[in-house]
Design an enzyme around this catalytic site. Structure first.
Site, PDB file in Angstrom:
ATOM      1  N   HIS A 192       6.617  10.648  -3.083  1.00 48.42           N
ATOM      2  CA  HIS A 192       6.809  10.490  -1.492  1.00 48.42           C
ATOM      3  C   HIS A 192       7.731  11.123  -0.657  1.00 48.42           C
ATOM      4  O   HIS A 192       8.831  11.826  -1.382  1.00 48.42           O
ATOM      5  CB  HIS A 192       7.312   8.989  -1.318  1.00 48.42           C
ATOM      6  CG  HIS A 192       6.590   7.809  -2.144  1.00 48.42           C
ATOM      7  ND1 HIS A 192       6.926   6.952  -3.133  1.00 48.42           N
ATOM      8  CD2 HIS A 192       5.326   7.244  -1.615  1.00 48.42           C
ATOM      9  CE1 HIS A 192       5.961   6.139  -3.361  1.00 48.42           C
ATOM     10  NE2 HIS A 192       4.911   6.469  -2.517  1.00 48.42           N
ATOM     11  N   HIS A 207      -0.369   8.135  -4.482  1.00 50.92           N
ATOM     12  CA  HIS A 207       0.755   8.022  -3.627  1.00 50.92           C
ATOM     13  C   HIS A 207       1.405   9.336  -3.297  1.00 50.92           C
ATOM     14  O   HIS A 207       1.279  10.242  -3.808  1.00 50.92           O
ATOM     15  CB  HIS A 207       1.873   7.098  -4.002  1.00 50.92           C
ATOM     16  CG  HIS A 207       1.481   5.499  -4.020  1.00 50.92           C
ATOM     17  ND1 HIS A 207       2.135   4.814  -3.311  1.00 50.92           N
ATOM     18  CD2 HIS A 207       0.330   4.886  -4.419  1.00 50.92           C
ATOM     19  CE1 HIS A 207       1.475   3.314  -3.379  1.00 50.92           C
ATOM     20  NE2 HIS A 207       0.675   3.623  -4.192  1.00 50.92           N
ATOM     21  N   ASP A 237       1.646  -2.260   1.536  1.00 51.07           N
ATOM     22  CA  ASP A 237       2.049  -1.105   0.757  1.00 51.07           C
ATOM     23  C   ASP A 237       3.334  -1.541  -0.089  1.00 51.07           C
ATOM     24  O   ASP A 237       4.268  -1.759   0.484  1.00 51.07           O
ATOM     25  CB  ASP A 237       2.414   0.220   1.575  1.00 51.07           C
ATOM     26  CG  ASP A 237       2.528   1.550   0.908  1.00 51.07           C
ATOM     27  OD1 ASP A 237       2.089   1.588  -0.097  1.00 51.07           O
ATOM     28  OD2 ASP A 237       3.013   2.471   1.469  1.00 51.07           O
ATOM     29  N   GLU A 252       0.803  -0.773 -10.137  1.00 55.48           N
ATOM     30  CA  GLU A 252       1.474   0.532 -10.314  1.00 55.48           C
ATOM     31  C   GLU A 252       1.945   0.503 -11.529  1.00 55.48           C
ATOM     32  O   GLU A 252       2.628  -0.437 -11.977  1.00 55.48           O
ATOM     33  CB  GLU A 252       2.440   0.770  -9.414  1.00 55.48           C
ATOM     34  CG  GLU A 252       3.050   2.044  -9.405  1.00 55.48           C
ATOM     35  CD  GLU A 252       3.929   2.830  -8.550  1.00 55.48           C
ATOM     36  OE1 GLU A 252       3.796   2.339  -7.194  1.00 55.48           O
ATOM     37  OE2 GLU A 252       4.812   3.461  -8.741  1.00 55.48           O
ATOM     38  N   ILE A 289      -0.902   8.316   2.968  1.00 54.72           N
ATOM     39  CA  ILE A 289      -0.185   9.463   3.822  1.00 54.72           C
ATOM     40  C   ILE A 289       0.563   8.576   4.733  1.00 54.72           C
ATOM     41  O   ILE A 289       0.259   7.913   5.548  1.00 54.72           O
ATOM     42  CB  ILE A 289      -1.458  10.302   4.439  1.00 54.72           C
ATOM     43  CG1 ILE A 289      -2.416  10.957   3.692  1.00 54.72           C
ATOM     44  CG2 ILE A 289      -0.887  11.325   5.036  1.00 54.72           C
ATOM     45  CD1 ILE A 289      -1.920  12.202   3.041  1.00 54.72           C
TER      46      ILE A 289
HETATM   47  P1  13P Z   1       4.080  10.172   1.768  1.00 52.65           P
HETATM   48  O1  13P Z   1       4.857   9.961   2.903  1.00 52.65           O
HETATM   49  O2  13P Z   1       4.547  11.374   0.844  1.00 52.65           O
HETATM   50  O3  13P Z   1       2.870  10.857   2.595  1.00 52.65           O
HETATM   51  O4  13P Z   1       3.463   9.036   1.057  1.00 52.65           O
HETATM   52  C1  13P Z   1       2.889   7.802   1.453  1.00 52.65           C
HETATM   53  C2  13P Z   1       2.921   6.670   0.495  1.00 52.65           C
HETATM   54  O5  13P Z   1       2.675   7.191  -0.695  1.00 52.65           O
HETATM   55  C3  13P Z   1       3.194   5.440   0.882  1.00 52.65           C
HETATM   56  O6  13P Z   1       3.150   4.672  -0.115  1.00 52.65           O
END
Ligand code: 13P
EC number: 4.1.2.13
Length: 285
Positions: free
Chosen positions: A180, A209, A82, A134, A232
């Site tokens: 996020h 995201h 990620d 991205e 998530i």
């Molecule tokens: P959240 O923490 O808002 O759920 O986002 C997770 C995310 O997009 C990780 O790349």
């Protein structure tokens, strides 16, 4: 089952119109919670490690724990990087057997984002691993990445075909108003923007995201507009730590970590199952 690539999962999601949950992991209980949820829901699943997770647990532990979980699982599991910050990080993950990587060049000038993403794609594709890029800049705080509201840049749909063609990315994270972390107030998603991206690139799986805290009807609306991977993290952490806190408050004398982390793992599993049903991935494995 051996790990599967991200594109295998997202292609099936595209064909059958659902989204796969990509859940952030950094320890054994979290990995077990997500895999148990996937098994119970018969859902494909993506486990993803951010820079913070790699620093905390070490890439070897993440790989070993995910492989142990996937080996026993009867559902397809993908291990994804990620927000990969550099070519070097992408290469390390390829070496450690990740089956999907994200190169996040969203903070770079456009041409530089294209150049470095294409380089990551060339390396990953050479070993059969799929890549997420991205375009635009997603707001909020993701582990070590902080993007203030004034710095958010929504994805320009008209640029997407050029970016995808020149980089070769398999799926694309788009900035359409998600953030996020927890939202202050109701999140506002730009569905017109999403629809235009989907219209220009109907076969391209899109990634959302900041999936925590988005109202269910927004998620249901986004999926048929090409969203095939939904990240998530925050909501799962909240479920896990919330339960651990509850146990510790009820039994302050408890010193066995298993008696605290066991129920936390169970609470997180339920949250993941809820998301899989919402994303339509339940029953698809
Ligand atoms: P959240 O923490 O808002 O759920 O986002 C997770 C995310 O997009 C990780 O790349």
């Amino acid at each position: 089952m051996p790990l599967v690539t991200g594109i295998e999962l997202l292609e099936d999601a595209r064909r059958r119109d659902y989204a796969v949950g990509a859940f952030n992991v950094n320890n054994m209980e979290i990995i077990q919670a997500i895999i148990a949820a996937a098994e119970e829901e018969r859902s494909p699943v993506i486990l993803q490690a951010s820079q913070g997770a790699i620093k905390y647990a070490g890439i070897r532990y993440i790989r070993a724990l995910v492989l142990a979980a996937a080996e026993e699982a009867k559902v397809p599991v993908c291990l994804h990087l990620d927000h990969g910050p550099s070519f070097e990080q992408v290469m390390e993950c390829l070496r450690y057997g990740f089956t999907s990587v994200m190169f996040d060049g969203s903070h770079l000038p456009y041409e530089e984002n294209v150049r470095l993403t294409a380089k990551a794609v060339e390396a990953a594709h050479a070993v059969g691993v799929s890549v997420e890029g991205e375009l635009g800049k997603i707001g909020g705080v993701e582990e070590e990445i902080r993007v203030e509201d004034w710095d958010v840049v929504l994805t320009d749909p008209e640029v997407v075909p050029d970016f995808v063609e020149r980089t070769g990315v398999d799926y694309l994270a788009v900035a359409i108003g998600t953030k996020h972390g927890f939202y202050k107030g109701e999140p506002k998603l730009d569905f017109e923007r999403l629809a235009r991206i989907h219209q220009l690139m109907p076969d391209l799986p899109l990634v959302l995201h900041g999936g925590s805290g988005i109202p269910e009807e927004h998620i249901r609306r986004a999926i048929p507009l090409g969203v095939r991977k939904i990240n998530i993290d925050t909501e799962l952490r909240a479920a896990f730590v919330g339960k651990a806190r509850e146990v510790m408050a009820a039994k302050p004398e408890e010193i066995d970590p298993r008696k605290i982390l066991g129920p936390a793992r169970e609470a997180m599993k339920e949250k993941v199952k809820e998301k899989m049903r919402l994303f339509g991935s339940s029953g698809k494995a």
